[in-house]
Design a protein around this motif. Structure first.
Motif, PDB file in Angstrom:
ATOM      1  N   THR A 107       0.863  -1.172   0.000  1.00  0.00           N
ATOM      2  CA  THR A 107       0.000   0.000   0.000  1.00  0.00           C
ATOM      3  C   THR A 107       0.905   1.230   0.000  1.00  0.00           C
ATOM      4  O   THR A 107       1.803   1.350   0.822  1.00  0.00           O
ATOM      5  CB  THR A 107      -0.895   0.004   1.251  1.00  0.00           C
ATOM      6  OG1 THR A 107      -1.583  -1.229   1.279  1.00  0.00           O
ATOM      7  CG2 THR A 107      -1.891   1.143   1.207  1.00  0.00           C
ATOM      8  N   VAL A 108       0.691   2.103  -0.958  1.00  0.00           N
ATOM      9  CA  VAL A 108       1.500   3.307  -1.087  1.00  0.00           C
ATOM     10  C   VAL A 108       0.715   4.453  -0.495  1.00  0.00           C
ATOM     11  O   VAL A 108      -0.500   4.551  -0.732  1.00  0.00           O
ATOM     12  CB  VAL A 108       1.739   3.668  -2.564  1.00  0.00           C
ATOM     13  CG1 VAL A 108       2.916   4.615  -2.682  1.00  0.00           C
ATOM     14  CG2 VAL A 108       1.938   2.431  -3.388  1.00  0.00           C
ATOM     15  N   SER A 109       1.385   5.317   0.235  1.00  0.00           N
ATOM     16  CA  SER A 109       0.636   6.464   0.736  1.00  0.00           C
ATOM     17  C   SER A 109       1.415   7.742   0.486  1.00  0.00           C
ATOM     18  O   SER A 109       2.637   7.759   0.391  1.00  0.00           O
ATOM     19  CB  SER A 109       0.316   6.310   2.219  1.00  0.00           C
ATOM     20  OG  SER A 109       1.503   6.138   2.938  1.00  0.00           O
TER      21      SER A 109
ATOM     22  N   LYS B 211      -2.559  12.025   2.826  1.00  0.00           N
ATOM     23  CA  LYS B 211      -3.688  11.251   3.345  1.00  0.00           C
ATOM     24  C   LYS B 211      -4.072  10.107   2.410  1.00  0.00           C
ATOM     25  O   LYS B 211      -4.686   9.146   2.811  1.00  0.00           O
ATOM     26  CB  LYS B 211      -4.895  12.174   3.539  1.00  0.00           C
ATOM     27  CG  LYS B 211      -4.741  13.042   4.782  1.00  0.00           C
ATOM     28  CD  LYS B 211      -5.863  14.065   4.839  1.00  0.00           C
ATOM     29  CE  LYS B 211      -5.529  15.137   5.873  1.00  0.00           C
ATOM     30  NZ  LYS B 211      -6.256  16.386   5.619  1.00  0.00           N
TER      31      LYS B 211
ATOM     32  N   THR C 279      -4.063   6.816   0.063  1.00  0.00           N
ATOM     33  CA  THR C 279      -3.348   5.550  -0.040  1.00  0.00           C
ATOM     34  C   THR C 279      -3.869   4.806  -1.258  1.00  0.00           C
ATOM     35  O   THR C 279      -5.020   4.983  -1.660  1.00  0.00           O
ATOM     36  CB  THR C 279      -3.557   4.652   1.198  1.00  0.00           C
ATOM     37  OG1 THR C 279      -4.928   4.345   1.286  1.00  0.00           O
ATOM     38  CG2 THR C 279      -3.088   5.303   2.460  1.00  0.00           C
ATOM     39  N   GLU C 280      -2.992   4.006  -1.863  1.00  0.00           N
ATOM     40  CA  GLU C 280      -3.371   3.227  -3.050  1.00  0.00           C
ATOM     41  C   GLU C 280      -2.743   1.844  -2.972  1.00  0.00           C
ATOM     42  O   GLU C 280      -1.579   1.724  -2.569  1.00  0.00           O
ATOM     43  CB  GLU C 280      -2.846   3.919  -4.322  1.00  0.00           C
ATOM     44  CG  GLU C 280      -3.738   4.993  -4.893  1.00  0.00           C
ATOM     45  CD  GLU C 280      -5.103   4.481  -5.313  1.00  0.00           C
ATOM     46  OE1 GLU C 280      -5.185   3.333  -5.814  1.00  0.00           O
ATOM     47  OE2 GLU C 280      -6.088   5.216  -5.120  1.00  0.00           O
TER      48      GLU C 280
ATOM     49  N   LEU D 164      -2.242   9.321  -7.164  1.00  0.00           N
ATOM     50  CA  LEU D 164      -1.698   9.958  -5.967  1.00  0.00           C
ATOM     51  C   LEU D 164      -1.440  11.455  -6.153  1.00  0.00           C
ATOM     52  O   LEU D 164      -1.539  12.225  -5.214  1.00  0.00           O
ATOM     53  CB  LEU D 164      -0.388   9.271  -5.550  1.00  0.00           C
ATOM     54  CG  LEU D 164      -0.527   7.866  -4.969  1.00  0.00           C
ATOM     55  CD1 LEU D 164       0.851   7.274  -4.707  1.00  0.00           C
ATOM     56  CD2 LEU D 164      -1.340   7.862  -3.678  1.00  0.00           C
TER      57      LEU D 164
ATOM     58  N   ILE E 136       6.958   9.245  -1.521  1.00  0.00           N
ATOM     59  CA  ILE E 136       5.840   8.355  -1.191  1.00  0.00           C
ATOM     60  C   ILE E 136       6.274   7.495  -0.020  1.00  0.00           C
ATOM     61  O   ILE E 136       7.470   7.320   0.235  1.00  0.00           O
ATOM     62  CB  ILE E 136       5.416   7.459  -2.374  1.00  0.00           C
ATOM     63  CG1 ILE E 136       6.627   6.779  -3.008  1.00  0.00           C
ATOM     64  CG2 ILE E 136       4.628   8.239  -3.390  1.00  0.00           C
ATOM     65  CD1 ILE E 136       6.259   5.709  -4.004  1.00  0.00           C
ATOM     66  N   LYS E 137       5.270   6.961   0.683  1.00  0.00           N
ATOM     67  CA  LYS E 137       5.582   6.115   1.837  1.00  0.00           C
ATOM     68  C   LYS E 137       5.062   4.715   1.587  1.00  0.00           C
ATOM     69  O   LYS E 137       3.927   4.528   1.146  1.00  0.00           O
ATOM     70  CB  LYS E 137       4.908   6.676   3.095  1.00  0.00           C
ATOM     71  CG  LYS E 137       5.795   7.661   3.845  1.00  0.00           C
ATOM     72  CD  LYS E 137       5.169   8.007   5.179  1.00  0.00           C
ATOM     73  CE  LYS E 137       6.174   8.691   6.091  1.00  0.00           C
ATOM     74  NZ  LYS E 137       5.553   9.131   7.338  1.00  0.00           N
ATOM     75  N   ILE E 138       5.939   3.736   1.847  1.00  0.00           N
ATOM     76  CA  ILE E 138       5.516   2.343   1.815  1.00  0.00           C
ATOM     77  C   ILE E 138       5.945   1.742   3.148  1.00  0.00           C
ATOM     78  O   ILE E 138       7.139   1.727   3.452  1.00  0.00           O
ATOM     79  CB  ILE E 138       6.177   1.578   0.655  1.00  0.00           C
ATOM     80  CG1 ILE E 138       5.879   2.260  -0.690  1.00  0.00           C
ATOM     81  CG2 ILE E 138       5.727   0.124   0.632  1.00  0.00           C
ATOM     82  CD1 ILE E 138       6.705   1.741  -1.843  1.00  0.00           C
ATOM     83  N   ASP E 139       4.969   1.260   3.926  1.00  0.00           N
ATOM     84  CA  ASP E 139       5.273   0.690   5.250  1.00  0.00           C
ATOM     85  C   ASP E 139       6.181   1.614   6.081  1.00  0.00           C
ATOM     86  O   ASP E 139       7.213   1.188   6.589  1.00  0.00           O
ATOM     87  CB  ASP E 139       5.987  -0.682   5.109  1.00  0.00           C
ATOM     88  CG  ASP E 139       5.035  -1.780   4.709  1.00  0.00           C
ATOM     89  OD1 ASP E 139       3.851  -1.457   4.440  1.00  0.00           O
ATOM     90  OD2 ASP E 139       5.463  -2.947   4.666  1.00  0.00           O
TER      91      ASP E 139
END
Lengths: 401, 222
Positions: free
Chosen positions: A112-114, A117, A119-120, A167, A179-182
């Motif tokens: 899940t990429v965020s 706010k 997320t995808e 995004l 981007i943020k992943i985990d």
């Protein structure tokens, strides 16, 4: 005017006088032919779609995956049960294979990429910089990661255009953003050109996120690879290359532990699955053709009963049993072929609209099949009523009221 | 031309009862005769006509047409004889309502297996003109009068130039005026073209106009 053309002409005139009844009688055939032709068109479209997808993935690729995933042309049901996973030793070994141009490891995961706010869901695809060459991927904006990035474990990502749009609103805006992943942060280095795909159970390549496999070790602490892609040198036969890859792998693993497959094999396996599915669907649709045939038989029996007097008159004027048989057979075949033509017409219309979003198409074979099958149905289901008509005794027929 | 020898026709009505429609009929009709078969209803005259016209087959006995035994012919051979040798005229006209007048007249020509020596449409139009129906070519039978329908039926009977015209109560469904016109027409065919005509009727007045009368009662010739 010979008998056949006379009979055909009067059958057609009869239909045009009874348009409603003719349409309802042949409706079963219309629906049957329509569904068979549409399903075949879908099958052909699906095959074309899959083919195009594979074409766009580049050629001369050999995949080494754990387990036996292909067995005699189809996917094995016991496949992917083995738990072996490849590591860097395998990469080094395969790089020494003579016919290999380059060897790349694949680490893949659903993530899940965020961003802020939003997320995808996406698929992480981590490898070396050669992945872009192997899969024919080009950056539309920004750039791709390099060997240097792999060595330095740069925290960067190259993303598919769909993810970028979802995004950031548009592809351009994503460049340089984080981007943020985990809870890990990555800088977006580039956005790729659209590849199409997805939506039919296949991977949506435009929603993939690519990064160096070294960077992705944060998600993959045991440093194992899900698969290895070997690109063979273009002047080398793919079968030779596969054999060399297999020989190299056998030094470490048992034969049942891994598979070496190329695009053509994979394509063949997918096609054979869709082929079976399509055949089953077409067979189910064909049942409605039989029901349609029974509808025609029913009406032909009614027609014979209604026209006993006419049969008697024709017999008195010199018609032979074979003439009466022919007359009623021509009528049932004409009814059924008319239904077939209408079904084909509707199918063309529907396929014409479907083509806006799916490459379904009607080939010559389906046309021949539709008309052939509807004529055969006309003969098979028309022959019993026609025989009944032909075998009436002339005197009984002409005396009936 | 036609000879019937010891012809019997019986029907098994149920297990016990046998109905004898024709009882030992011996009969000969010569070329060029104008004959009536007369009898009350149920006398067997229609059965006799059907047997002469090869629509029905006798239970026993022989039928000769031009000295040839036709009792043992198969269905195709009988169909060919009905097509070329006999021309039927029925009480109910028996035209096919969904075909035009012209198409009705052409029906026998589509069932013939030998090559026609005439142009069927030309001949049909000639017959229509001769019977005063040239404007009705494209009409459907139920849109013209009974007398006109019967004339179409006669034209249809004549298209193959048969040797025998078999008319079953040809005036039975017509008013007196149309009936006598039809009768006149049949007489003309006999006189002008030496056509052999057999009329089946219950009407003594019609029978009186024919050269020869065959009376039938309870399946026997009187």
């Amino acid at each position: 005017m010979n008998h056949f053309t006379f009979v055909l002409k009067s059958a057609i005139e009869d239909f045009s006088r009874n348009k409603g009844r003719t349409f309802l009688t042949s409706l079963g055939i219309v629906i049957g032919v329509l569904s068979v032709v549409i399903l075949i068109a879908f099958g052909l479209g699906l095959r074309k779609y899959i083919n195009d997808q594979f074409q766009s993935l580049g050629s001369n690729l050999i995949r080494v995956v754990p387990g036996q995933i292909l067995r005699s042309g189809g996917f094995s049901s016991t496949g992917s049960m083995t738990t072996i996973r490849f590591d860097f030793r395998d990469i080094l070994k395969l790089e020494r294979v003579k016919s290999a141009e380059f060897v790349i490891p694949i680490v893949t995961r659903s993530i899940t990429v965020s961003m802020g706010k939003g997320t995808e869901p996406a698929t992480l695809y981590a490898s070396t910089a050669d992945i872009f060459l192997a899969l024919n991927l080009k950056a539309q904006h920004g750039g791709i990661f390099t060997k240097n990035d792999v060595d330095k474990r740069s925290k960067i990502a190259v993303i598919g255009p769909k993810i970028a749009v979802k995004l950031f609103g548009n592809e351009d805006a994503a460049i340089g953003k984080n981007i943020k992943i985990d809870s890990q942060t990555f800088k977006i280095e580039g956005v790729l050109e659209a590849k199409g795909g997805g939506g039919f159970g296949g991977p949506d390549l435009d929603s993939f996120i690519y990064m160096p496999h070294t960077t992705a070790q944060v998600f993959n602490p045991d440093k194992k690879f899900y698969a290895i892609i070997v690109k063979s040198k273009s002047d080398i036969n793919i079968e030779t290359a596969k054999q060399e890859v297999k020989t190299a792998m056998l030094k470490r693993y048992k034969e049942d532990d891994f598979s070496v497959i190329d695009q053509a094999e994979l394509l063949g396996a997918i096609e054979s699955i869709f082929g079976v599915m399509n055949t089953v669907l077409v067979a189910i649709a064909a049942v409605s053709l039989v029901v349609g045939g029974i509808g025609i038989m029913n009406i032909m029996y009614v027609t014979v009963t209604e026209r006993i007097k006419e049969i008697g008159i024709r017999r008195a004027l010199g018609a032979r049993t074979s003439d009466i048989l022919l007359q009623f057979l021509v009528e049932s075949v004409a009814l059924s072929v008319l239904g077939g033509l209408m079904g084909l017409g509707f199918a063309y219309l529907i396929v014409f609209f479907i083509q806006n979003f799916f490459p379904a198409y009607i080939d010559l074979n389906s046309v021949v099949l539709a008309l052939g099958v509807s004529s055969v149905i006309g003969i098979v289901f028309g022959v019993f009523p026609a025989k009944k008509a032909a075998n009436l005794s002339p005197i009984d027929a002409i005396r009936s009221e | 031309m036609i000879k019937l020898q010891n012809v019997n026709k019986s029907y098994q009505l149920d297990d016990e009862v046998i109905f004898i429609a024709l009882n030992n009929i011996n009969l000969e009709i010569e070329q060029g005769e104008f004959t009536s078969i007369i009898g009350p209803s149920g006398s067997g005259k229609s059965t006799l006509m059907h047997i002469i016209g090869l629509l029905d087959q006798p239970t026993s006995g022989l039928i000769f047409i031009n000295n040839k035994d036709v009792s043992k012919l198969n269905d195709n051979e009988l169909s060919s004889l009905r097509n070329t040798f006999v021309g039927f005229v029925f009480q109910q006209f028996n035209l096919i309502n969904k075909l035009t007048v012209l198409e009705n007249i052409l029906i026998p020509t589509i069932y013939t297996r030998s090559k026609l020596e005439f142009d069927p449409i030309e001949k049909a139009r000639y017959l229509l003109k001769r019977f005063g129906l040239e404007t009705k070519e494209k009409s459907f039978p139920n849109k013209i009068s009974g007398g006109q329908q019967q004339r179409v039926a006669i034209a249809r009977a004549l298209i193959m130039t048969p040797q025998l015209i078999l008319a079953d109560e040809p005036t039975g469904n017509l008013d007196t005026k149309s009936g006598s016109e039809i009768l006149k027409l049949l007489h003309e065919l006999h006189e002008q073209e030496k056509m052999t005509v057999v009329i089946v009727t219950h009407d003594p007045n019609i029978a009186a106009t024919t050269n020869r009368k065959i009376e039938i009662k309870d399946g026997k010739i009187q």
